[in-house]
Design an enzyme around this catalytic site. Structure first.
Site, PDB file in Angstrom:
ATOM      1  N   GLU A  24       0.854  -1.186   0.000  1.00 52.85           N
ATOM      2  CA  GLU A  24       0.000   0.000   0.000  1.00 52.85           C
ATOM      3  C   GLU A  24       0.891   1.236   0.000  1.00 52.85           C
ATOM      4  O   GLU A  24       2.065   1.172   0.359  1.00 52.85           O
ATOM      5  CB  GLU A  24      -0.895   0.011   1.237  1.00 52.85           C
ATOM      6  CG  GLU A  24      -1.901  -1.119   1.262  1.00 52.85           C
ATOM      7  CD  GLU A  24      -2.861  -1.022   2.435  1.00 52.85           C
ATOM      8  OE1 GLU A  24      -2.952   0.052   3.072  1.00 52.85           O
ATOM      9  OE2 GLU A  24      -3.522  -2.030   2.708  1.00 52.85           O
ATOM     10  N   ASP A  98      -8.986   3.786   9.691  1.00 53.36           N
ATOM     11  CA  ASP A  98      -9.004   5.012   8.890  1.00 53.36           C
ATOM     12  C   ASP A  98      -9.920   6.054   9.528  1.00 53.36           C
ATOM     13  O   ASP A  98      -9.560   7.232   9.638  1.00 53.36           O
ATOM     14  CB  ASP A  98      -9.508   4.740   7.461  1.00 53.36           C
ATOM     15  CG  ASP A  98      -8.564   3.887   6.642  1.00 53.36           C
ATOM     16  OD1 ASP A  98      -7.361   3.841   6.949  1.00 53.36           O
ATOM     17  OD2 ASP A  98      -9.058   3.265   5.678  1.00 53.36           O
TER      18      ASP A  98
END
Length: 155
Positions: A24, A98
């Site tokens: 990522e 997140d």
């Protein structure tokens, strides 16, 4: 609330995602607000920075190497707007981590950004993404848009 991103900024994010290999990646969003504060205009998207950690199923951005860029942009009237990163596969749904991070940023004095924007991209199809804005009362607003049809994002 609206979020606008220039095509070249979006293209730079897609290139970074394509070049990051199996892991990522992410960075920060820099830009400005409309006079009535109803629109955040994303003008730049940084890369991850040299000390960031990129693994196959997570990304942790470190400020080192990015702060100097942000300080330079601040002098020209641009501000920290939030974060962007990709998830493995096609899933661009913001994780609970997140959401917690955006809530923390929204309350942080050092960030000075009460409504941070988060763009999450699916690594296998970065044209589809979710955008999260954290509003002052901790409400999370999620926009699901497809950038194949333009770079204006609105609710």
């Amino acid at each position: 609330m609206q979020i606008e991103m220039h095509e070249e900024v979006f293209a730079s994010i897609v290139r970074r995602i394509a070049s990051c290999g199996r892991g990522e990646t992410g960075g920060i969003l820099i830009g400005c607000y409309s006079d009535d504060l109803s629109t955040a205009e994303v003008l730049l998207a940084s890369g991850p920075g040299p000390l960031s950690v990129s693994k196959s199923s997570f990304f942790t951005r470190k400020a080192f190497g990015i702060q100097a860029e942000l300080d330079k942009e601040f002098e020209s009237g641009k501000y920290y707007l939030g974060e962007w990163h990709c998830h493995p596969g096609a899933d661009s749904t913001p994780s609970s981590q997140d959401v917690r991070q955006m809530k923390s940023i929204s309350k942080s004095v050092s960030y000075s950004c009460p409504e941070p924007v988060l763009m999450v991209f699916g690594k296998s199809d970065p044209y589809v993404f979710n955008t999260v804005a954290v509003v002052i009362d901790d409400e999370i607003i999620i926009f699901e848009k497809d950038l194949k049809h333009g770079c204006n994002i609105a609710d």
